[in-house]
Design an enzyme around this catalytic site. Sequence first.
Site, PDB file in Angstrom:
ATOM      1  N   ASP A 216       1.027  -1.151  -0.151  1.00 37.89           N
ATOM      2  CA  ASP A 216      -0.130  -0.107  -0.026  1.00 37.89           C
ATOM      3  C   ASP A 216       0.908   1.363   0.116  1.00 37.89           C
ATOM      4  O   ASP A 216       2.051   1.201   0.626  1.00 37.89           O
ATOM      5  CB  ASP A 216      -0.850  -0.013   1.206  1.00 37.89           C
ATOM      6  N   GLU A 279       1.956  -0.406  -4.944  1.00 42.85           N
ATOM      7  CA  GLU A 279       0.789   0.843  -5.166  1.00 42.85           C
ATOM      8  C   GLU A 279       1.791   2.067  -5.568  1.00 42.85           C
ATOM      9  O   GLU A 279       2.232   2.474  -4.612  1.00 42.85           O
ATOM     10  CB  GLU A 279      -0.171   0.778  -4.392  1.00 42.85           C
TER      11      GLU A 279
HETATM   12  C1  GLC Z   1      -4.343   3.202  -0.676  1.00 39.35           C
HETATM   13  C2  GLC Z   1      -5.430   2.266  -0.716  1.00 39.35           C
HETATM   14  C3  GLC Z   1      -6.805   2.882  -0.436  1.00 39.35           C
HETATM   15  C4  GLC Z   1      -6.534   3.426   1.143  1.00 39.35           C
HETATM   16  C5  GLC Z   1      -5.046   4.369   1.404  1.00 39.35           C
HETATM   17  C6  GLC Z   1      -4.731   4.385   2.603  1.00 39.35           C
HETATM   18  O1  GLC Z   1      -4.520   4.083  -1.460  1.00 39.35           O
HETATM   19  O2  GLC Z   1      -5.700   1.562  -1.928  1.00 39.35           O
HETATM   20  O3  GLC Z   1      -7.810   2.213  -0.249  1.00 39.35           O
HETATM   21  O4  GLC Z   1      -7.260   4.405   1.646  1.00 39.35           O
HETATM   22  O5  GLC Z   1      -4.120   3.492   0.543  1.00 39.35           O
HETATM   23  O6  GLC Z   1      -4.212   3.123   3.216  1.00 39.35           O
END
Ligand code: GLC
Length: 542
Positions: A216, A279
Site C-alpha cells: 500500500d 501501489e
Molecule cells: C491505498 C489504498 C486505499 C487506502 C489508502 C490508505 O491507496 O488503496 O484504499 O485508503 O491507501 O491506506
Amino acid sequence: MTGDNVISAVAAPNRAPGPAWWQKGVIYQIYPRSFQDTGGDGTGDLKGITKRLEYLQWLGVDAIWVSPVYPSPMTDFGYDISDYTDIDPLFGGLADMDALIAAAHARGLKLILDYVPNHTSDQHPWFVESRKSRMSPKRDWYIWHDPAAGGGAPNNWLGNFGGSAWTLDEASGSYYYHSFLPTQPDLNWRNPQVRAAMFNVLKFWLERGVDGFRVDVMWMMIKDDQFRDNPRDPNYVPGGSSHDRLIPLYTADRPEVQGIVAEMRAVLNEFAERVLIGELYLPVDRLVAYYGADGSGAQLPFNFQLLTMQGWDAQTIAQIIINYERALPPGGWPNWVLGNHDRPRIASRIGPAQARIAAMLLLTLRGTPTIYMGDELGMVNTVIPQADIRDPAELREPGKNLGRDPERTPFLWQPGPGAGFTTGRPWLPFGNDTPMSMQRDDPHSMLNLYRQMLALRRRYPALALGAVEAVGVSGSVLSFLRWDGGAALQILVNTADQDCAASTQAGQILLAANSARNGAVSGGLTLTANEGLVVLIDEVAD
Ligand code: GLC
C-alpha cells in the site's frame, strides 16, 4: 533467520528457470468486504473467498490479491490495521486464512496479501504505546513533531482525505503525522526497530505460505527529515481534493524509499517465487525507479496509466504503450491495471462497449494484467444514496465526487434478493449490473469475453510472454503485434463509436469484441464501431 539478518541481507534475485508465475499469470483483486458473505452479516469473509475459488479457476485467473483482512477499527475499511498478524473476526480467523491459502494452492492459484506499511491504526498497540508520553520507548516509531514556532501544525503538509496531515496529541502537546485519516498515524520508517518489526510481519505471512504482497502507498513511506513545506500546485483546480492544492514534494517519492523497498524485496528473496507489487501513483519516469537498481526493488510497480489517463483514444494509448516500453529498465517486467477499489469503474469511465475493448487490451498488452473484481461483469459505479455513504474520502469532503463506495459495492452472483452475495443486508447497496450466473450462460457477455481472452492467453504464450511490436494507429484504431517463436498475433481495437479502416496482415480471427466477425482477414478491413479483434497471423515475416 533473525530480523537483523534480514535488514542487512543483499537482494540476490531468486530466479527460477523460465518465466515466473507472476509474469505468465493474471492477477485478480478481491475487495473482501464485497466478494462473498457466508456469515449472513452483509459483509464478505474469507470462507466466502474459499467458496468462490471454483469460479476464479473457471474464469481462468492465476493469482488473487486480497485487500486487507487484518484486525481493524475499519475507519478506512481495513487500511487502518491494529494487528498485522491476525485476521479481523469480521472476515474469520487465522484458520480460515490457512484454509484459503491451502485451497487456493490446491487449485494452482497464488495468494497475494495487502501489506500496509506506511501507517497503522491509532488503536494499534504500537501507537497506543507511542502516544503515552514523550519518553515512551515506541515514541520514535511514529512521526512526532513539536508545534510550529507560533503554535499550530509543524508545517503545511496535508492529509489525503482532507485537512492537515498533523493532529495534536493534547496530553503531550506534540503533533503526529498521518498521510491519511487522523486514525491512521504514519510509521517512522527511518527507525530500524520499525523496519525489523515490519519485516517480521512479512516473514509471518511468507512462512504461512502467501505468495506475495501488494504494498500500500509504497511511494509515501519516507517523509522529508527537515519537514520542509510542500510547494503550492499552480495547476490545482478548485473543487478537487484539497490535498491536491500542494505538490507532495517532501511527503512522497523521497529518494530514501528505494532502500526500504530493496530491503523488503530481500526478505521475499529468502523464500522461493514470491512477488512484491507496489501501489505507485507516479509518472512513468519516476515509477520505473521502483524496479530498483539491478532489479532489487518491486517486481511489479503497478502501472496505472490506463487507470489515470484523461480521455480514451487510440493515439494516447499508443503513446502510453511506447513510452512505458521505452522507460522500462533492463529486465523490468511490465504490468497493466484498469481498475481497483479506489477509482471509478472502467465501464463508467469509458462506457460499456469500450470496457470490452479495454479488457481486450488489458489481456493482450505485454505484461502482467490485474483485474479488479466485478470488472469482468462490466460492473458500473453504483449510485449510493446519501444515507448509505460509508467512505471517509466522501464523508470528509462531501460533494466532490471523491467517494469510493460506488466501485466497492457487492459482487452480483445471481439474480434475486441477496444476489448470492449475502442472506443479510449488504454493507453497501447492490448495483444493477447483470449477475454472474446470467452472464455465464450468455456467450456474448462481458464475462465470457474475459474468460475467452484468458483462455487465449493460455493457448498462445505469445500473448503472455511474447514481444510487443508495431504499435500503430490508424484513425481510431490501435493495433500491435505480439509474437514469440511459436506464433504471431495482431490485436486491432477501435477506440471510437464509428467505423474506421485499418490494415492487417493475413490471418485468422481468433476472437472479436463487439462484433460477430470471424474467419480469415487479409490486407485491409474496416473495423465497425467499438470493434476489437485478435488475429492469428498466417506467416511471420523474418
Ligand atoms: C491505498 C489504498 C486505499 C487506502 C489508502 C490508505 O491507496 O488503496 O484504499 O485508503 O491507501 O491506506
